[in-house]
Design a protein around this motif. Structure first.
Motif, mmCIF file in Angstrom:
data_model
loop_
_atom_site.group_PDB
_atom_site.id
_atom_site.type_symbol
_atom_site.label_atom_id
_atom_site.label_comp_id
_atom_site.label_asym_id
_atom_site.label_seq_id
_atom_site.Cartn_x
_atom_site.Cartn_y
_atom_site.Cartn_z
ATOM 1 N N SER A 88 0.832 -1.204 0.000
ATOM 2 C CA SER A 88 0.000 0.000 0.000
ATOM 3 C C SER A 88 0.862 1.248 0.000
ATOM 4 C CB SER A 88 -0.916 -0.001 1.223
ATOM 5 O OG SER A 88 -1.619 -1.197 1.298
ATOM 6 N N SER A 89 1.882 1.272 0.863
ATOM 7 C CA SER A 89 2.705 2.484 0.899
ATOM 8 C C SER A 89 3.541 2.597 -0.369
ATOM 9 C CB SER A 89 3.577 2.514 2.148
ATOM 10 O OG SER A 89 4.370 1.381 2.219
ATOM 11 N N ASN B 67 4.820 3.106 11.205
ATOM 12 C CA ASN B 67 5.576 3.361 9.985
ATOM 13 C C ASN B 67 4.624 3.543 8.803
ATOM 14 O OD1 ASN B 67 7.786 3.515 8.327
ATOM 15 N ND2 ASN B 67 7.788 1.321 7.931
ATOM 16 N N PHE B 68 3.619 2.658 8.730
ATOM 17 C CA PHE B 68 2.650 2.742 7.634
ATOM 18 C C PHE B 68 1.856 4.040 7.700
ATOM 19 C CE2 PHE B 68 -1.728 1.746 6.257
ATOM 20 C CZ PHE B 68 -1.460 1.679 4.913
ATOM 21 N N SER C 138 -1.434 -7.473 -4.825
ATOM 22 C CA SER C 138 -0.666 -8.677 -5.119
ATOM 23 C C SER C 138 0.368 -8.393 -6.191
ATOM 24 C CB SER C 138 -1.585 -9.803 -5.576
ATOM 25 O OG SER C 138 -2.661 -9.938 -4.713
ATOM 26 N N ILE C 139 -0.007 -7.553 -7.172
ATOM 27 C CA ILE C 139 0.955 -7.209 -8.219
ATOM 28 C C ILE C 139 2.129 -6.454 -7.616
ATOM 29 C CG2 ILE C 139 1.290 -5.720 -10.217
ATOM 30 C CD1 ILE C 139 -1.455 -6.515 -11.161
ATOM 31 N N THR C 140 1.850 -5.540 -6.687
ATOM 32 C CA THR C 140 2.946 -4.806 -6.064
ATOM 33 C C THR C 140 3.778 -5.712 -5.170
ATOM 34 O OG1 THR C 140 1.412 -2.974 -5.995
ATOM 35 C CG2 THR C 140 3.467 -2.675 -4.862
ATOM 36 N N LEU C 141 3.125 -6.682 -4.545
ATOM 37 C CA LEU C 141 3.825 -7.538 -3.586
ATOM 38 C C LEU C 141 4.815 -8.461 -4.274
ATOM 39 C CD1 LEU C 141 3.674 -7.756 -0.592
ATOM 40 C CD2 LEU C 141 1.904 -9.435 -0.795
#
Lengths: 112, 92, 184
Positions: A88-89, B67-68, C138-141
């Protein structure tokens, strides 16, 4: 116990390796959007392997079984939060960089 | 063995700091900061195991969430110039 | 139920349709139970009733706050998915993460760094917003691909190599998220 030690050694060493590779990537890659991929390695596999190594170590270090289970659950929750929050970040960072006018360098024309 | 893992984490933190110092754009620095925060969480976990003080894990849990939140707040600030009122009202 | 706050109109909701009331009951019960389970796991207090009651009160307070914020719905407490994200989607995602990590590690460690950076557009044909967000995350992960922009049903993806881009274009991950979304 010795089996657990060997496994947690392996996980910790592998996690350390991936974490350092991500660190090298963040220094070595040429521009911002590629560097984010380097950061992604440390955030996913580096963190995950180190935390799994620590989970395997929990019954060795902590004597009472109840505390060991609680510690293992806490570690797994830390891992879960890291895996949920880091993309997310990362996405927020990429989106904000794009909207500030930072364009990624592309090399599409090599062999496609 | 915890010493090896903590040294690796420290090396990664140093590399992130190098990028934060070099970083040509502000986003490079924010990326390095994000990575530094993640590594801090891992370092707290490993040091907590090394000194056999498991209450360090609560701190690590808190740190990962802080942190997030800090990261999203910073990016929101850099994008909109304030911390709220850009979406629906009433989400106090 | 008098504390519910409608985000759109800014009024307190006083009357419900029966279905939405049932839905809110279901999601808030699930959220409350999850909060209390996590409180028990993290605090480790099982023998002092006073402290357990304090924990239950703080869980109820958090539940009331999130109801006031209007986030107790199928996104805030996705109970309709059950545990299938962890049993069916999780192992697949872990396998993908490991494969793409090794690929990116090879790129970084090779002296010449054979970068093939490119931007592609992946279509996300999930019905709900939650499904599209799961796909984008999921793509970013998986390292090597980062979702840069998410608009309606298109995800703009920055990839480090053509192999990683092709893997996302094949739509295997999107199909799995669709499977996750179709509640039985």
């Amino acid at each position: 116990m010795i089996v657990l030690d060997i496994f947690s050694w392996a996980f910790l060493i592998a996690g350390s390796f991936f974490s350092i590779v991500g660190g090298i990537g963040i220094v070595r890659l040429p521009e911002f959007f590629s560097r984010m991929h380097g950061g992604g390695i440390t955030d996913t596999l580096g963190a995950a392997l180190i935390i799994i190594g620590l989970v395997l170590q929990a019954p060795v270090v902590i004597s009472s079984p109840k505390d060991a289970v609680l510690v293992a659950v806490k570690l797994l929750m830390i891992l879960f939060f890291l895996l949920v929050t880091s993309p997310s970040s990362c996405h927020a960072l990429a989106k904000s960089a794009m909207s500030q006018g930072l364009e990624p360098e592309l090399d599409n024309n090599k062999n496609s | 063995m915890f010493v090896v893992a903590s040294i690796a984490v420290l090396v990664t933190m140093t590399l992130a700091l190098i990028r934060a110092m070099l970083g040509p754009t502000v986003f490079d620095r924010v990326l390095a900061l994000n990575m530094f925060g993640t590594k801090t969480v891992l370092l707290i976990c490993v040091v907590g195991f090394m000194t056999e003080r498991t209450d360090f894990l609560d701190l690590a849990l808190l740190y990962s969430l802080m942190n997030f939140i800090g990261m999203v707040a910073l990016l929101r600030f850099s994008q909109f110039g304030n911390f709220g009122h850009s979406e629906t009202e009433g989400q106090s | 139920m008098s504390g519910l706050f409608d985000v759109e109109t800014g009024d307190y909701i006083t009357s419900f349709h029966r279905d939405s009331l049932n839905g809110i009951m279901k999601y808030s019960l699930a959220l409350g139970a999850t909060l209390f389970a996590f409180w028990l796991l993290w605090s480790g207090h099982y023998d002092k009733p006073f402290i357990i009651v304090l924990g239950a009160i703080s869980c109820l307070f958090c539940l009331w706050l999130s109801m006031r914020m209007g986030i107790v719905d199928e996104e805030g407490a996705p109970v309709q998915m059950g545990i299938r994200p962890f049993t069916k989607y999780g192992p697949y995602l872990v396998k993908e993460i490991i494969i793409s990590n090794i690929a990116v590690t090879k790129i970084i460690c090779s002296p010449a760094m054979p970068l093939q950076r490119n931007m592609i557009v992946v279509s996300a044909n999930q019905k709900s917003e939650l499904g599209r967000v799961i796909l984008a995350n999921s793509i970013t992960l998986t390292p090597g691909t980062i979702s840069v922009r998410l608009e309606h049903d298109k995800i703009c993806v920055h990839a480090l190599s053509f192999a990683g881009a092709e893997e996302d274009l094949s739509g295997e991950m999107g199909r799995r998220v669709c499977e996750l979304e179709n509640t039985s």
